[in-house]
Design a protein around this motif. Sequence first.
Motif, PDB file in Angstrom:
ATOM      1  N   PHE A  56       0.849  -1.200   0.000  1.00 59.61           N
ATOM      2  CA  PHE A  56       0.000   0.000   0.000  1.00 59.61           C
ATOM      3  C   PHE A  56       0.882   1.247   0.000  1.00 59.61           C
ATOM      4  O   PHE A  56       0.691   2.170  -0.803  1.00 59.61           O
ATOM      5  N   ALA A  57       1.886   1.261   0.873  1.00 55.23           N
ATOM      6  CA  ALA A  57       2.783   2.426   0.976  1.00 55.23           C
ATOM      7  C   ALA A  57       3.541   2.640  -0.337  1.00 55.23           C
ATOM      8  O   ALA A  57       3.691   3.782  -0.797  1.00 55.23           O
ATOM      9  N   ILE A  58       3.973   1.555  -0.955  1.00 51.69           N
ATOM     10  CA  ILE A  58       4.735   1.661  -2.205  1.00 51.69           C
ATOM     11  C   ILE A  58       3.829   2.185  -3.335  1.00 51.69           C
ATOM     12  O   ILE A  58       4.169   3.132  -4.044  1.00 51.69           O
ATOM     13  N   LEU A  59       2.630   1.622  -3.459  1.00 51.73           N
ATOM     14  CA  LEU A  59       1.702   2.085  -4.515  1.00 51.73           C
ATOM     15  C   LEU A  59       1.308   3.544  -4.301  1.00 51.73           C
ATOM     16  O   LEU A  59       1.156   4.311  -5.254  1.00 51.73           O
ATOM     17  N   SER A  60       1.152   3.923  -3.034  1.00 50.92           N
ATOM     18  CA  SER A  60       0.720   5.298  -2.722  1.00 50.92           C
ATOM     19  C   SER A  60       1.718   6.336  -3.227  1.00 50.92           C
ATOM     20  O   SER A  60       1.362   7.490  -3.439  1.00 50.92           O
ATOM     21  N   ALA A  61       2.964   5.908  -3.426  1.00 49.76           N
ATOM     22  CA  ALA A  61       4.019   6.846  -3.851  1.00 49.76           C
ATOM     23  C   ALA A  61       4.062   7.011  -5.367  1.00 49.76           C
ATOM     24  O   ALA A  61       4.880   7.792  -5.879  1.00 49.76           O
ATOM     25  N   ILE A  62       3.181   6.271  -6.065  1.00 45.78           N
ATOM     26  CA  ILE A  62       3.202   6.319  -7.537  1.00 45.78           C
ATOM     27  C   ILE A  62       2.200   7.368  -8.020  1.00 45.78           C
ATOM     28  O   ILE A  62       1.020   7.322  -7.672  1.00 45.78           O
ATOM     29  N   ARG A  63       2.718   8.308  -8.862  1.00 48.40           N
ATOM     30  CA  ARG A  63       1.844   9.434  -9.258  1.00 48.40           C
ATOM     31  C   ARG A  63       0.665   8.983 -10.113  1.00 48.40           C
ATOM     32  O   ARG A  63      -0.354   9.671 -10.178  1.00 48.40           O
ATOM     33  N   HIS A  64       0.757   7.807 -10.746  1.00 46.11           N
ATOM     34  CA  HIS A  64      -0.367   7.343 -11.598  1.00 46.11           C
ATOM     35  C   HIS A  64      -1.563   6.901 -10.763  1.00 46.11           C
ATOM     36  O   HIS A  64      -2.675   6.781 -11.273  1.00 46.11           O
ATOM     37  N   VAL A  65      -1.335   6.623  -9.467  1.00 46.17           N
ATOM     38  CA  VAL A  65      -2.354   6.039  -8.594  1.00 46.17           C
ATOM     39  C   VAL A  65      -3.031   7.140  -7.783  1.00 46.17           C
ATOM     40  O   VAL A  65      -2.365   7.896  -7.077  1.00 46.17           O
ATOM     41  N   ASP A  66      -4.373   7.210  -7.896  1.00 44.35           N
ATOM     42  CA  ASP A  66      -5.106   8.259  -7.165  1.00 44.35           C
ATOM     43  C   ASP A  66      -5.792   7.756  -5.898  1.00 44.35           C
ATOM     44  O   ASP A  66      -5.997   8.491  -4.951  1.00 44.35           O
ATOM     45  N   LYS A  67      -6.181   6.451  -5.919  1.00 41.32           N
ATOM     46  CA  LYS A  67      -6.887   5.897  -4.746  1.00 41.32           C
ATOM     47  C   LYS A  67      -6.598   4.404  -4.701  1.00 41.32           C
ATOM     48  O   LYS A  67      -6.502   3.752  -5.736  1.00 41.32           O
ATOM     49  N   ILE A  68      -6.453   3.869  -3.497  1.00 37.38           N
ATOM     50  CA  ILE A  68      -6.234   2.428  -3.307  1.00 37.38           C
ATOM     51  C   ILE A  68      -7.342   1.883  -2.419  1.00 37.38           C
ATOM     52  O   ILE A  68      -7.658   2.474  -1.377  1.00 37.38           O
ATOM     53  N   ILE A  69      -7.953   0.785  -2.861  1.00 38.24           N
ATOM     54  CA  ILE A  69      -8.971   0.109  -2.027  1.00 38.24           C
ATOM     55  C   ILE A  69      -8.513  -1.337  -1.835  1.00 38.24           C
ATOM     56  O   ILE A  69      -7.806  -1.882  -2.689  1.00 38.24           O
ATOM     57  N   PRO A  70      -8.908  -1.985  -0.749  1.00 43.79           N
ATOM     58  CA  PRO A  70      -8.496  -3.390  -0.548  1.00 43.79           C
ATOM     59  C   PRO A  70      -9.284  -4.317  -1.468  1.00 43.79           C
ATOM     60  O   PRO A  70     -10.486  -4.103  -1.696  1.00 43.79           O
ATOM     61  N   GLU A  71      -8.578  -5.302  -2.034  1.00 42.22           N
ATOM     62  CA  GLU A  71      -9.268  -6.378  -2.750  1.00 42.22           C
ATOM     63  C   GLU A  71      -9.218  -7.594  -1.848  1.00 42.22           C
ATOM     64  O   GLU A  71      -8.142  -8.139  -1.582  1.00 42.22           O
ATOM     65  N   ASP A  72     -10.396  -8.002  -1.336  1.00 43.46           N
ATOM     66  CA  ASP A  72     -10.354  -9.155  -0.427  1.00 43.46           C
ATOM     67  C   ASP A  72     -11.314 -10.269  -0.804  1.00 43.46           C
ATOM     68  O   ASP A  72     -11.484 -11.226  -0.046  1.00 43.46           O
ATOM     69  N   ASN A  73     -11.935 -10.132  -2.013  1.00 40.22           N
ATOM     70  CA  ASN A  73     -12.741 -11.257  -2.515  1.00 40.22           C
ATOM     71  C   ASN A  73     -12.940 -11.130  -4.016  1.00 40.22           C
ATOM     72  O   ASN A  73     -12.707 -10.064  -4.599  1.00 40.22           O
ATOM     73  N   TRP A  74     -13.394 -12.236  -4.654  1.00 40.01           N
ATOM     74  CA  TRP A  74     -13.572 -12.234  -6.117  1.00 40.01           C
ATOM     75  C   TRP A  74     -14.871 -11.565  -6.523  1.00 40.01           C
ATOM     76  O   TRP A  74     -15.093 -11.249  -7.687  1.00 40.01           O
TER      77      TRP A  74
END
Length: 129
Positions: A56-74
């Motif tokens: 999460f911390a690594i993705l948050s540092a990427i300028r292409h990414v605006d929001k991160i949500i958890p994926e915990d099921n199909w």
Amino acid sequence: MKRVLTYGTFDLLHVGHIRLLERARALGDYLVVGLSTDEFNLGKGKKSVFSYAERFAILSAIRHVDKIIPEDNWEQKLDDVRGNEIGVFVMGDDWQGKFDFLKSHCEVAYLPRTAGISTTYIKYLIAEQ
Ligand code: C2G
């Protein structure tokens, strides 16, 4: 505002991940990433090197990414498309056809994978040293 959604584990982040995120973001104005939780990965038969919090911390540092949500099921993708007002759903083409059920709700794009790199290959290279 065209909002884009993609999912993944993004473990041992590499250029294939970055190119996917970059191209996905370029299909709209805002990119939401569904980041696989550690528990969900166990269900995928995957154990990531980096924990969810670290990924999460690594993705948050990427300028292409605006929001991160958890994926915990199909089953969450359609809810995520609706809940985030998604216009385009994007995955690498190793998932070709797997998410066509979303086509009645948003555009679905499968992008060519970046050749010659994968988290598995990185693990192999390290193990070989
Ligand atoms: N990818 C890519 N090129 C690579 C490696 C990965 O384009 N050389 C893409 C994959 O196609 C995927 C994204 O990068 O769209 C994330 O890859 P993973 O972290 O391996 O994601 P995965 O385990 O396939 O999880 O519900 C969907 C799953 O969560 C996807």
